[in-house]
Design a protein around this motif. Structure first.
Motif, PDB file in Angstrom:
ATOM      1  N   LYS A   1       0.860  -1.186   0.000  1.00  0.00           N
ATOM      2  CA  LYS A   1       0.000   0.000   0.000  1.00  0.00           C
ATOM      3  C   LYS A   1       0.893   1.232   0.000  1.00  0.00           C
ATOM      4  N   VAL A   2       0.528   2.226  -0.810  1.00  0.00           N
ATOM      5  CA  VAL A   2       1.327   3.438  -0.936  1.00  0.00           C
ATOM      6  C   VAL A   2       0.440   4.654  -0.674  1.00  0.00           C
ATOM      7  N   GLU A   3       0.957   5.567   0.132  1.00  0.00           N
ATOM      8  CA  GLU A   3       0.324   6.871   0.293  1.00  0.00           C
ATOM      9  C   GLU A   3       1.286   7.896  -0.279  1.00  0.00           C
ATOM     10  N   PHE A   4       0.803   8.684  -1.223  1.00  0.00           N
ATOM     11  CA  PHE A   4       1.629   9.662  -1.921  1.00  0.00           C
ATOM     12  C   PHE A   4       1.111  11.063  -1.605  1.00  0.00           C
ATOM     13  N   LYS A   5       2.029  11.955  -1.231  1.00  0.00           N
ATOM     14  CA  LYS A   5       1.644  13.329  -0.912  1.00  0.00           C
ATOM     15  C   LYS A   5       2.724  14.290  -1.392  1.00  0.00           C
ATOM     16  N   PRO A   6       2.399  15.164  -2.365  1.00  0.00           N
ATOM     17  CA  PRO A   6       3.346  16.208  -2.765  1.00  0.00           C
ATOM     18  C   PRO A   6       3.247  17.413  -1.829  1.00  0.00           C
ATOM     19  N   TYR A   7       4.366  18.103  -1.635  1.00  0.00           N
ATOM     20  CA  TYR A   7       4.413  19.279  -0.766  1.00  0.00           C
ATOM     21  C   TYR A   7       4.998  20.468  -1.505  1.00  0.00           C
ATOM     22  N   ASN A   8       4.254  21.550  -1.600  1.00  0.00           N
ATOM     23  CA  ASN A   8       4.725  22.839  -2.123  1.00  0.00           C
ATOM     24  C   ASN A   8       5.375  22.764  -3.502  1.00  0.00           C
ATOM     25  N   GLY A   9       5.093  21.751  -4.269  1.00  0.00           N
ATOM     26  CA  GLY A   9       5.686  21.636  -5.594  1.00  0.00           C
ATOM     27  C   GLY A   9       7.179  21.366  -5.586  1.00  0.00           C
ATOM     28  N   LEU A  10       7.740  21.064  -4.415  1.00  0.00           N
ATOM     29  CA  LEU A  10       9.181  20.842  -4.314  1.00  0.00           C
ATOM     30  C   LEU A  10       9.545  19.417  -3.947  1.00  0.00           C
ATOM     31  N   VAL A  11       8.756  18.805  -3.086  1.00  0.00           N
ATOM     32  CA  VAL A  11       9.058  17.482  -2.556  1.00  0.00           C
ATOM     33  C   VAL A  11       7.800  16.618  -2.609  1.00  0.00           C
ATOM     34  N   ALA A  12       8.003  15.347  -2.875  1.00  0.00           N
ATOM     35  CA  ALA A  12       6.909  14.378  -2.812  1.00  0.00           C
ATOM     36  C   ALA A  12       7.281  13.333  -1.770  1.00  0.00           C
ATOM     37  N   HIS A  13       6.296  12.938  -0.968  1.00  0.00           N
ATOM     38  CA  HIS A  13       6.526  11.952   0.080  1.00  0.00           C
ATOM     39  C   HIS A  13       5.749  10.684  -0.223  1.00  0.00           C
ATOM     40  N   PHE A  14       6.444   9.559  -0.146  1.00  0.00           N
ATOM     41  CA  PHE A  14       5.829   8.248  -0.313  1.00  0.00           C
ATOM     42  C   PHE A  14       5.880   7.519   1.026  1.00  0.00           C
ATOM     43  N   SER A  15       4.752   6.990   1.461  1.00  0.00           N
ATOM     44  CA  SER A  15       4.683   6.105   2.622  1.00  0.00           C
ATOM     45  C   SER A  15       4.350   4.720   2.095  1.00  0.00           C
ATOM     46  N   PHE A  16       5.201   3.758   2.381  1.00  0.00           N
ATOM     47  CA  PHE A  16       5.012   2.391   1.915  1.00  0.00           C
ATOM     48  C   PHE A  16       4.633   1.495   3.090  1.00  0.00           C
ATOM     49  N   TYR A  17       3.587   0.697   2.918  1.00  0.00           N
ATOM     50  CA  TYR A  17       3.111  -0.226   3.953  1.00  0.00           C
ATOM     51  C   TYR A  17       3.104  -1.632   3.371  1.00  0.00           C
ATOM     52  N   GLY A  18       3.903  -2.509   3.942  1.00  0.00           N
ATOM     53  CA  GLY A  18       3.955  -3.883   3.446  1.00  0.00           C
ATOM     54  C   GLY A  18       5.272  -4.540   3.792  1.00  0.00           C
ATOM     55  N   CYS A  19       5.664  -5.484   2.977  1.00  0.00           N
ATOM     56  CA  CYS A  19       6.819  -6.345   3.264  1.00  0.00           C
ATOM     57  C   CYS A  19       8.154  -5.721   2.880  1.00  0.00           C
ATOM     58  N   ILE A  20       8.258  -4.427   2.903  1.00  0.00           N
ATOM     59  CA  ILE A  20       9.503  -3.788   2.469  1.00  0.00           C
ATOM     60  C   ILE A  20      10.482  -3.509   3.599  1.00  0.00           C
ATOM     61  N   SER A  21      10.044  -3.736   4.840  1.00  0.00           N
ATOM     62  CA  SER A  21      10.943  -3.546   5.980  1.00  0.00           C
ATOM     63  C   SER A  21      10.449  -4.380   7.152  1.00  0.00           C
ATOM     64  N   SER A  22      11.261  -4.469   8.183  1.00  0.00           N
ATOM     65  CA  SER A  22      10.888  -5.272   9.344  1.00  0.00           C
ATOM     66  C   SER A  22       9.730  -4.662  10.121  1.00  0.00           C
ATOM     67  N   THR A  23       9.493  -3.369   9.954  1.00  0.00           N
ATOM     68  CA  THR A  23       8.378  -2.718  10.645  1.00  0.00           C
ATOM     69  C   THR A  23       7.109  -2.707   9.801  1.00  0.00           C
ATOM     70  N   GLY A  24       7.237  -3.024   8.533  1.00  0.00           N
ATOM     71  CA  GLY A  24       6.085  -2.973   7.645  1.00  0.00           C
ATOM     72  C   GLY A  24       5.796  -1.571   7.135  1.00  0.00           C
ATOM     73  N   TYR A  25       6.701  -0.626   7.398  1.00  0.00           N
ATOM     74  CA  TYR A  25       6.523   0.759   6.952  1.00  0.00           C
ATOM     75  C   TYR A  25       7.862   1.333   6.519  1.00  0.00           C
ATOM     76  N   LYS A  26       7.826   2.131   5.471  1.00  0.00           N
ATOM     77  CA  LYS A  26       9.024   2.838   5.030  1.00  0.00           C
ATOM     78  C   LYS A  26       8.598   4.181   4.437  1.00  0.00           C
ATOM     79  N   SER A  27       9.303   5.229   4.801  1.00  0.00           N
ATOM     80  CA  SER A  27       9.057   6.574   4.310  1.00  0.00           C
ATOM     81  C   SER A  27      10.134   6.930   3.294  1.00  0.00           C
ATOM     82  N   HIS A  28       9.729   7.614   2.212  1.00  0.00           N
ATOM     83  CA  HIS A  28      10.701   7.974   1.184  1.00  0.00           C
ATOM     84  C   HIS A  28      10.309   9.320   0.574  1.00  0.00           C
ATOM     85  N   PHE A  29      11.280  10.231   0.462  1.00  0.00           N
ATOM     86  CA  PHE A  29      11.046  11.538  -0.146  1.00  0.00           C
ATOM     87  C   PHE A  29      11.749  11.620  -1.497  1.00  0.00           C
ATOM     88  N   VAL A  30      11.120  12.321  -2.440  1.00  0.00           N
ATOM     89  CA  VAL A  30      11.717  12.563  -3.755  1.00  0.00           C
ATOM     90  C   VAL A  30      11.587  14.049  -4.046  1.00  0.00           C
TER      91      VAL A  30
END
Length: 96
Positions: free
Chosen positions: A22-51
């Motif tokens: 599951k992915v939650e995507f949120k852009p901020y101020n036209g400069l940064v986008a934030h992805f929240s990943f929920y699933g088997c990608i880490s030991s906690t089941g959550y990973k945050s990533h900015f682009v």
């Protein structure tokens, strides 16, 4: 890629091994986008990533979901496969 800066978008992607993330995507101020990943990608089941939206990788994609899939796949390849193997073996962590 054009995005709406006002709200978060939630969607699901499927990794190469058929695991759903599951992915939650949120852009901020036209400069940064934030992805929240929920699933088997880490030991906690959550990973945050900015682009950064001005980054080369952002300009390579026409679809946010394709970018999210590639980021999630990279995160899974780095650490998630270990967590998934751990779950599949049904190992229990010691509490103390």
């Amino acid at each position: 890629m054009k995005v709406d800066n006002t709200k978060a978008t939630t969607f699901k992607i499927v990794l190469d091994n058929k695991e759903v993330v599951k992915v939650e995507f949120k852009p901020y101020n036209g400069l940064v986008a934030h992805f929240s990943f929920y699933g088997c990608i880490s030991s906690t089941g959550y990973k945050s990533h900015f682009v950064y939206i001005m980054d080369k990788i952002w300009k390579m994609y026409d679809d946010v979901q394709l970018l999210a899939k590639d980021i999630a796949q990279e995160l899974y390849n780095k650490d998630g496969y270990k967590y998934l193997q751990f779950i599949q073996q049904k190992q229990q962590l010691s509490l103390f």
